[in-house]
Scaffold this motif. Sequence first.
Motif, PDB file in Angstrom:
ATOM      1  N   GLU A 159       3.837  -2.958   3.574  1.00 29.32           N
ATOM      2  CA  GLU A 159       3.675  -4.439   3.079  1.00 29.32           C
ATOM      3  C   GLU A 159       2.936  -5.033   3.721  1.00 29.32           C
ATOM      4  OE1 GLU A 159       7.230  -6.658   1.281  1.00 29.32           O
ATOM      5  OE2 GLU A 159       7.306  -7.351   3.188  1.00 29.32           O
ATOM      6  N   PHE A 160       2.223  -5.958   3.226  1.00 27.27           N
ATOM      7  CA  PHE A 160       1.551  -6.817   3.927  1.00 27.27           C
ATOM      8  C   PHE A 160       1.324  -8.142   3.034  1.00 27.27           C
ATOM      9  CE2 PHE A 160      -2.710  -6.486   1.870  1.00 27.27           C
ATOM     10  CZ  PHE A 160      -2.673  -5.297   1.341  1.00 27.27           C
ATOM     11  N   PHE A 161       0.803  -9.234   3.788  1.00 24.50           N
ATOM     12  CA  PHE A 161       0.696 -10.591   2.963  1.00 24.50           C
ATOM     13  C   PHE A 161      -0.770 -10.965   2.994  1.00 24.50           C
ATOM     14  CE2 PHE A 161       5.023 -10.675   2.842  1.00 24.50           C
ATOM     15  CZ  PHE A 161       5.696 -10.753   4.005  1.00 24.50           C
ATOM     16  N   ILE A 162      -1.215 -11.467   1.876  1.00 27.36           N
ATOM     17  CA  ILE A 162      -2.364 -12.336   1.851  1.00 27.36           C
ATOM     18  C   ILE A 162      -2.279 -13.949   1.736  1.00 27.36           C
ATOM     19  CG2 ILE A 162      -4.634 -12.589   0.654  1.00 27.36           C
ATOM     20  CD1 ILE A 162      -4.494  -9.451   0.262  1.00 27.36           C
ATOM     21  N   ALA A 188      -8.611  -7.381  -0.998  1.00 23.86           N
ATOM     22  CA  ALA A 188      -7.248  -6.830  -1.096  1.00 23.86           C
ATOM     23  C   ALA A 188      -7.193  -5.391  -0.873  1.00 23.86           C
ATOM     24  CB  ALA A 188      -6.432  -7.167  -2.245  1.00 23.86           C
ATOM     25  N   HIS A 189      -8.176  -4.742  -1.468  1.00 25.00           N
ATOM     26  CA  HIS A 189      -8.248  -3.352  -1.301  1.00 25.00           C
ATOM     27  C   HIS A 189      -8.616  -2.737   0.037  1.00 25.00           C
ATOM     28  CE1 HIS A 189      -9.142   0.894  -2.675  1.00 25.00           C
ATOM     29  NE2 HIS A 189     -10.484   0.767  -1.937  1.00 25.00           N
ATOM     30  N   ARG A 190      -9.462  -3.519   0.560  1.00 22.73           N
ATOM     31  CA  ARG A 190      -9.920  -3.202   1.988  1.00 22.73           C
ATOM     32  C   ARG A 190      -8.758  -3.283   2.829  1.00 22.73           C
ATOM     33  NH1 ARG A 190     -11.151  -5.577   6.721  1.00 22.73           N
ATOM     34  NH2 ARG A 190     -10.834  -7.801   5.582  1.00 22.73           N
ATOM     35  N   LEU A 191      -7.893  -4.342   2.578  1.00 23.28           N
ATOM     36  CA  LEU A 191      -6.679  -4.541   3.289  1.00 23.28           C
ATOM     37  C   LEU A 191      -5.726  -3.420   3.398  1.00 23.28           C
ATOM     38  CD1 LEU A 191      -6.524  -8.333   3.250  1.00 23.28           C
ATOM     39  CD2 LEU A 191      -7.146  -7.156   5.201  1.00 23.28           C
ATOM     40  N   ARG A 192      -5.504  -2.987   2.266  1.00 26.56           N
ATOM     41  CA  ARG A 192      -4.721  -2.155   1.778  1.00 26.56           C
ATOM     42  C   ARG A 192      -5.099  -0.835   2.523  1.00 26.56           C
ATOM     43  NH1 ARG A 192      -4.062  -4.410  -3.379  1.00 26.56           N
ATOM     44  NH2 ARG A 192      -6.006  -3.402  -4.122  1.00 26.56           N
ATOM     45  N   GLN A 193      -6.353  -0.407   2.588  1.00 31.37           N
ATOM     46  CA  GLN A 193      -6.912   0.726   3.387  1.00 31.37           C
ATOM     47  C   GLN A 193      -6.688   0.822   4.839  1.00 31.37           C
ATOM     48  OE1 GLN A 193      -7.847   3.360   1.574  1.00 31.37           O
ATOM     49  NE2 GLN A 193      -7.238   2.131  -0.146  1.00 31.37           N
ATOM     50  N   GLU A 194      -6.813  -0.697   5.473  1.00 32.17           N
ATOM     51  CA  GLU A 194      -6.609  -0.872   6.812  1.00 32.17           C
ATOM     52  C   GLU A 194      -5.048  -0.573   6.997  1.00 32.17           C
ATOM     53  OE1 GLU A 194     -10.181  -3.738   7.785  1.00 32.17           O
ATOM     54  OE2 GLU A 194      -8.230  -4.306   8.143  1.00 32.17           O
ATOM     55  N   ALA A 212       0.835  -1.263   0.092  1.00 30.42           N
ATOM     56  CA  ALA A 212       0.088  -0.090  -0.068  1.00 30.42           C
ATOM     57  C   ALA A 212       0.920   1.293   0.022  1.00 30.42           C
ATOM     58  CB  ALA A 212      -1.014  -0.026   1.355  1.00 30.42           C
ATOM     59  N   PRO A 213       1.029   1.986  -1.209  1.00 33.50           N
ATOM     60  CA  PRO A 213       1.818   3.283  -1.089  1.00 33.50           C
ATOM     61  C   PRO A 213       1.312   4.116   0.182  1.00 33.50           C
ATOM     62  CG  PRO A 213      -0.038   3.426  -2.767  1.00 33.50           C
ATOM     63  CD  PRO A 213       0.048   1.926  -2.141  1.00 33.50           C
ATOM     64  N   PHE A 214       2.310   4.829   0.728  1.00 37.02           N
ATOM     65  CA  PHE A 214       2.579   5.583   1.733  1.00 37.02           C
ATOM     66  C   PHE A 214       3.376   6.988   1.516  1.00 37.02           C
ATOM     67  CE2 PHE A 214       3.256   7.139   6.141  1.00 37.02           C
ATOM     68  CZ  PHE A 214       2.063   7.417   6.490  1.00 37.02           C
ATOM     69  N   GLY A 215       2.798   8.044   1.158  1.00 37.89           N
ATOM     70  CA  GLY A 215       3.525   9.267   1.093  1.00 37.89           C
ATOM     71  C   GLY A 215       4.545   9.023  -0.127  1.00 37.89           C
ATOM     72  N   MET A 271      -8.623 -17.095   1.380  1.00 38.18           N
ATOM     73  CA  MET A 271      -7.634 -16.072   1.539  1.00 38.18           C
ATOM     74  C   MET A 271      -7.990 -15.129   2.868  1.00 38.18           C
ATOM     75  SD  MET A 271      -7.438 -14.190  -2.253  1.00 38.18           S
ATOM     76  CE  MET A 271      -6.711 -15.347  -3.526  1.00 38.18           C
ATOM     77  N   SER A 272      -6.741 -14.616   3.440  1.00 34.16           N
ATOM     78  CA  SER A 272      -6.725 -14.060   4.704  1.00 34.16           C
ATOM     79  C   SER A 272      -5.269 -13.489   4.832  1.00 34.16           C
ATOM     80  CB  SER A 272      -7.203 -14.893   5.822  1.00 34.16           C
ATOM     81  OG  SER A 272      -6.952 -14.064   6.950  1.00 34.16           O
ATOM     82  N   PRO A 273      -5.091 -12.276   5.584  1.00 30.77           N
ATOM     83  CA  PRO A 273      -3.886 -11.758   5.842  1.00 30.77           C
ATOM     84  C   PRO A 273      -3.040 -12.743   6.838  1.00 30.77           C
ATOM     85  CG  PRO A 273      -5.623 -10.273   6.566  1.00 30.77           C
ATOM     86  CD  PRO A 273      -6.019 -11.316   5.734  1.00 30.77           C
ATOM     87  N   ASP A 274      -3.987 -13.590   7.535  1.00 30.17           N
ATOM     88  CA  ASP A 274      -3.634 -14.373   8.347  1.00 30.17           C
ATOM     89  C   ASP A 274      -3.460 -15.765   8.067  1.00 30.17           C
ATOM     90  OD1 ASP A 274      -4.396 -16.180  11.316  1.00 30.17           O
ATOM     91  OD2 ASP A 274      -2.535 -14.915  11.443  1.00 30.17           O
ATOM     92  N   ARG A 275      -2.287 -16.580   8.203  1.00 30.97           N
ATOM     93  CA  ARG A 275      -2.203 -18.122   7.787  1.00 30.97           C
ATOM     94  C   ARG A 275      -3.077 -18.839   8.337  1.00 30.97           C
ATOM     95  NH1 ARG A 275      -0.728 -22.851   7.990  1.00 30.97           N
ATOM     96  NH2 ARG A 275      -0.508 -23.093  10.162  1.00 30.97           N
ATOM     97  N   GLU A 276      -3.226 -18.822   9.602  1.00 29.14           N
ATOM     98  CA  GLU A 276      -4.210 -19.567  10.463  1.00 29.14           C
ATOM     99  C   GLU A 276      -5.660 -19.546  10.173  1.00 29.14           C
ATOM    100  OE1 GLU A 276      -0.296 -19.897  12.214  1.00 29.14           O
ATOM    101  OE2 GLU A 276      -1.539 -18.139  11.683  1.00 29.14           O
TER     102      GLU A 276
END
Lengths: 140, 135
Positions: A79-82, A122-128, A70-73, A97-102
Amino acid sequence: MRTQEEIRTELASAKEAYDKVALGAESEWRPYSNQIKALQKELSDCISEGAKPCPHCGGQPIGLRHVHLAPFGANQSVEFFIYEIGCPCKDSLEMSMSPDRETAVAMWNRDEWNPPLHREEAHRLRQEALKEKAKAILGK
Amino acid sequence: MASLNKFNSFVEAMAEKTHNLGSDVLTVALTAAAPVATNTVLGNLTEIAYTNLSARAITTSSSAQTSGTYKLVLADLVLTASGAVATFRYVTIYNDTAATDELIGWYDYGSSLTMANGETFTIDFDGTNGFFQLA
């Protein structure tokens, strides 16, 4: 079972060694190629550990880790994982799919699949991720 | 979702040991002009400059067959701009390990786009359904 990072480190070394001999004789590159495939399988099994067998083929589902940014400034990104759990057998269209493996594994085991939503997810996760980064910087 | 357009030469290259898709490094090329199915190698394309763009190598997650159907599964790739990036529209996948960077397929984004400093462009491969299947 080894950790993802341990496997990735060895995989990177194997790919580097393979790349040096890839255009040479098969006797040179085939051992590295076999090693790469084995490590890819080990990494997939590590990510999908705990997932129930595929309902179609009965095989161990595969695990993927997508890296999203997610670009920032200016010239910065968060960086985050899915994580994705699914099966490449010909009858399978399901994936979890989830950002958390478990969580991704738990969703797969509950037959909770979200392929139609993963781009919106993915878009929602980028915003978060951006909101969390902003909070961290602003100290709130 | 954009559809993958196949380069005609890819199927013959697959049959004649040009590609080892389980191990070779697949890479993204970006162009403003549309590729054509008769293109064969990276040198046939006019790429944009990648000066301000992050690494374009793709991660292969799985290369295997199940019940006689082969699937190549690739992890998503995020390109990040560290400065202005020239206009592009087409995303081509090629084999960077192969001797002459043989082409595999391309996607049409549908419209031209540019990237400014800090922006990202995500190539969202179809996960476990596979980049392509061979049956």
